[in-house]
Motif scaffolding. Sequence first.
Motif, PDB file in Angstrom:
ATOM      1  N   MET A 107       0.847  -1.172   0.000  1.00 29.74           N
ATOM      2  CA  MET A 107       0.000   0.000   0.000  1.00 29.74           C
ATOM      3  C   MET A 107       0.891   1.233   0.000  1.00 29.74           C
ATOM      4  O   MET A 107       1.839   1.318   0.759  1.00 29.74           O
ATOM      5  N   TYR A 108       0.549   2.158  -0.843  1.00 26.21           N
ATOM      6  CA  TYR A 108       1.317   3.391  -0.922  1.00 26.21           C
ATOM      7  C   TYR A 108       0.950   4.310   0.248  1.00 26.21           C
ATOM      8  O   TYR A 108      -0.122   4.204   0.825  1.00 26.21           O
ATOM      9  N   LEU A 109       1.852   5.221   0.558  1.00 26.96           N
ATOM     10  CA  LEU A 109       1.644   6.136   1.669  1.00 26.96           C
ATOM     11  C   LEU A 109       0.425   7.033   1.440  1.00 26.96           C
ATOM     12  O   LEU A 109      -0.346   7.293   2.368  1.00 26.96           O
ATOM     13  N   ALA A 110       0.222   7.484   0.226  1.00 24.29           N
ATOM     14  CA  ALA A 110      -0.934   8.335  -0.076  1.00 24.29           C
ATOM     15  C   ALA A 110      -2.250   7.587   0.155  1.00 24.29           C
ATOM     16  O   ALA A 110      -3.216   8.156   0.668  1.00 24.29           O
ATOM     17  N   GLN A 111      -2.278   6.308  -0.191  1.00 24.03           N
ATOM     18  CA  GLN A 111      -3.479   5.507   0.046  1.00 24.03           C
ATOM     19  C   GLN A 111      -3.739   5.348   1.528  1.00 24.03           C
ATOM     20  O   GLN A 111      -4.892   5.392   1.972  1.00 24.03           O
ATOM     21  N   LEU A 112      -2.694   5.165   2.302  1.00 26.38           N
ATOM     22  CA  LEU A 112      -2.844   5.024   3.749  1.00 26.38           C
ATOM     23  C   LEU A 112      -3.352   6.319   4.368  1.00 26.38           C
ATOM     24  O   LEU A 112      -4.237   6.296   5.230  1.00 26.38           O
ATOM     25  N   ILE A 113      -2.821   7.448   3.910  1.00 28.93           N
ATOM     26  CA  ILE A 113      -3.242   8.745   4.447  1.00 28.93           C
ATOM     27  C   ILE A 113      -4.717   9.005   4.150  1.00 28.93           C
ATOM     28  O   ILE A 113      -5.429   9.578   4.967  1.00 28.93           O
ATOM     29  N   VAL A 114      -5.194   8.574   3.015  1.00 24.51           N
ATOM     30  CA  VAL A 114      -6.610   8.747   2.671  1.00 24.51           C
ATOM     31  C   VAL A 114      -7.474   7.713   3.397  1.00 24.51           C
ATOM     32  O   VAL A 114      -8.593   8.011   3.822  1.00 24.51           O
ATOM     33  N   ALA A 115      -6.981   6.499   3.564  1.00 28.65           N
ATOM     34  CA  ALA A 115      -7.770   5.417   4.146  1.00 28.65           C
ATOM     35  C   ALA A 115      -8.041   5.616   5.633  1.00 28.65           C
ATOM     36  O   ALA A 115      -9.108   5.229   6.118  1.00 28.65           O
ATOM     37  N   ILE A 116      -7.114   6.215   6.362  1.00 29.74           N
ATOM     38  CA  ILE A 116      -7.292   6.366   7.811  1.00 29.74           C
ATOM     39  C   ILE A 116      -8.509   7.228   8.140  1.00 29.74           C
ATOM     40  O   ILE A 116      -9.410   6.776   8.857  1.00 29.74           O
ATOM     41  N   PRO A 117      -8.610   8.480   7.649  1.00 30.96           N
ATOM     42  CA  PRO A 117      -9.812   9.250   7.982  1.00 30.96           C
ATOM     43  C   PRO A 117     -11.078   8.697   7.328  1.00 30.96           C
ATOM     44  O   PRO A 117     -12.176   8.821   7.877  1.00 30.96           O
ATOM     45  N   LEU A 118     -10.929   8.046   6.161  1.00 31.56           N
ATOM     46  CA  LEU A 118     -12.083   7.458   5.503  1.00 31.56           C
ATOM     47  C   LEU A 118     -12.701   6.353   6.357  1.00 31.56           C
ATOM     48  O   LEU A 118     -13.921   6.308   6.560  1.00 31.56           O
ATOM     49  N   LEU A 119     -11.871   5.472   6.886  1.00 28.53           N
ATOM     50  CA  LEU A 119     -12.381   4.404   7.749  1.00 28.53           C
ATOM     51  C   LEU A 119     -12.930   4.954   9.057  1.00 28.53           C
ATOM     52  O   LEU A 119     -13.941   4.466   9.570  1.00 28.53           O
ATOM     53  N   PHE A 120     -12.284   5.986   9.603  1.00 23.81           N
ATOM     54  CA  PHE A 120     -12.781   6.596  10.836  1.00 23.81           C
ATOM     55  C   PHE A 120     -14.189   7.145  10.622  1.00 23.81           C
ATOM     56  O   PHE A 120     -15.103   6.863  11.403  1.00 23.81           O
ATOM     57  N   VAL A 121     -14.380   7.913   9.559  1.00 28.45           N
ATOM     58  CA  VAL A 121     -15.687   8.523   9.290  1.00 28.45           C
ATOM     59  C   VAL A 121     -16.720   7.457   8.940  1.00 28.45           C
ATOM     60  O   VAL A 121     -17.875   7.532   9.380  1.00 28.45           O
ATOM     61  N   LEU A 122     -16.333   6.450   8.188  1.00 33.86           N
ATOM     62  CA  LEU A 122     -17.246   5.376   7.808  1.00 33.86           C
ATOM     63  C   LEU A 122     -17.780   4.647   9.034  1.00 33.86           C
ATOM     64  O   LEU A 122     -19.002   4.496   9.207  1.00 33.86           O
ATOM     65  N   PHE A 123     -16.889   4.206   9.908  1.00 37.00           N
ATOM     66  CA  PHE A 123     -17.325   3.449  11.076  1.00 37.00           C
ATOM     67  C   PHE A 123     -17.966   4.335  12.130  1.00 37.00           C
ATOM     68  O   PHE A 123     -18.827   3.886  12.882  1.00 37.00           O
ATOM     69  N   PHE A 124     -17.595   5.617  12.192  1.00 27.48           N
ATOM     70  CA  PHE A 124     -18.278   6.558  13.068  1.00 27.48           C
ATOM     71  C   PHE A 124     -19.743   6.675  12.645  1.00 27.48           C
ATOM     72  O   PHE A 124     -20.650   6.585  13.474  1.00 27.48           O
ATOM     73  N   GLY A 125     -19.969   6.844  11.356  1.00 26.07           N
ATOM     74  CA  GLY A 125     -21.338   6.975  10.855  1.00 26.07           C
ATOM     75  C   GLY A 125     -22.161   5.717  11.035  1.00 26.07           C
ATOM     76  O   GLY A 125     -23.326   5.773  11.437  1.00 26.07           O
ATOM     77  N   ILE A 126     -21.563   4.569  10.754  1.00 25.42           N
ATOM     78  CA  ILE A 126     -22.287   3.307  10.925  1.00 25.42           C
ATOM     79  C   ILE A 126     -22.644   3.092  12.393  1.00 25.42           C
ATOM     80  O   ILE A 126     -23.773   2.722  12.724  1.00 25.42           O
ATOM     81  N   GLY A 127     -21.690   3.326  13.276  1.00 29.40           N
ATOM     82  CA  GLY A 127     -21.956   3.165  14.710  1.00 29.40           C
ATOM     83  C   GLY A 127     -23.001   4.141  15.210  1.00 29.40           C
ATOM     84  O   GLY A 127     -23.876   3.791  16.013  1.00 29.40           O
ATOM     85  N   PHE A 128     -22.946   5.380  14.745  1.00 24.89           N
ATOM     86  CA  PHE A 128     -23.904   6.404  15.157  1.00 24.89           C
ATOM     87  C   PHE A 128     -25.313   6.028  14.712  1.00 24.89           C
ATOM     88  O   PHE A 128     -26.268   6.102  15.483  1.00 24.89           O
ATOM     89  N   ILE A 129     -25.452   5.602  13.463  1.00 18.88           N
ATOM     90  CA  ILE A 129     -26.769   5.239  12.935  1.00 18.88           C
ATOM     91  C   ILE A 129     -27.325   4.006  13.633  1.00 18.88           C
ATOM     92  O   ILE A 129     -28.507   3.957  13.982  1.00 18.88           O
ATOM     93  N   LEU A 130     -26.481   3.004  13.859  1.00 12.17           N
ATOM     94  CA  LEU A 130     -26.957   1.807  14.577  1.00 12.17           C
ATOM     95  C   LEU A 130     -27.404   2.147  15.992  1.00 12.17           C
ATOM     96  O   LEU A 130     -28.398   1.608  16.482  1.00 12.17           O
ATOM     97  N   ASN A 131     -26.697   3.049  16.655  1.00 10.97           N
ATOM     98  CA  ASN A 131     -27.097   3.455  18.000  1.00 10.97           C
ATOM     99  C   ASN A 131     -28.424   4.193  17.989  1.00 10.97           C
ATOM    100  O   ASN A 131     -29.236   4.026  18.896  1.00 10.97           O
ATOM    101  N   MET A 132     -28.654   5.020  16.991  1.00 17.20           N
ATOM    102  CA  MET A 132     -29.920   5.752  16.923  1.00 17.20           C
ATOM    103  C   MET A 132     -31.086   4.815  16.627  1.00 17.20           C
ATOM    104  O   MET A 132     -32.150   4.944  17.219  1.00 17.20           O
ATOM    105  N   ILE A 133     -30.899   3.895  15.709  1.00 21.17           N
ATOM    106  CA  ILE A 133     -32.001   3.028  15.303  1.00 21.17           C
ATOM    107  C   ILE A 133     -32.292   1.948  16.343  1.00 21.17           C
ATOM    108  O   ILE A 133     -33.439   1.725  16.721  1.00 21.17           O
ATOM    109  N   LEU A 134     -31.257   1.271  16.815  1.00 21.51           N
ATOM    110  CA  LEU A 134     -31.456   0.127  17.703  1.00 21.51           C
ATOM    111  C   LEU A 134     -31.412   0.474  19.188  1.00 21.51           C
ATOM    112  O   LEU A 134     -31.802  -0.330  20.021  1.00 21.51           O
ATOM    113  N   LYS A 135     -30.914   1.656  19.510  1.00 18.84           N
ATOM    114  CA  LYS A 135     -30.799   2.135  20.894  1.00 18.84           C
ATOM    115  C   LYS A 135     -30.027   1.160  21.787  1.00 18.84           C
ATOM    116  O   LYS A 135     -30.356   0.960  22.948  1.00 18.84           O
ATOM    117  N   THR A 136     -29.028   0.528  21.232  1.00 20.73           N
ATOM    118  CA  THR A 136     -28.123  -0.309  22.020  1.00 20.73           C
ATOM    119  C   THR A 136     -26.734   0.283  21.897  1.00 20.73           C
ATOM    120  O   THR A 136     -26.201   0.412  20.801  1.00 20.73           O
TER     121      THR A 136
END
Length: 86
Positions: A1-30
Amino acid sequence: MYLAQLIVAIPLLFVLFFGIGFILNMILKTTWLPLAIFLAVVIYVGKDVTQIFTVVNMVLFFSGLAGTVGGIWTIKTLRAKGYKMF
């Protein structure tokens, strides 16, 4: 993996899983369900991978984990301040 891909992937994964976790918490209330789902998916995918985990893989794992925990923390803080999610 190139360094540029890693730099883009880190915040992308953070935002992706933040959003998924936030939505699951709102819908399922767990509160901790998104973390359990994240770890279950990592274990399921991890046992099929035949290569050794590298530093890059661990950095990407921890950025996703940080996003999931960040979503959980945000929902808990909003609920403690009186906001009702769905």
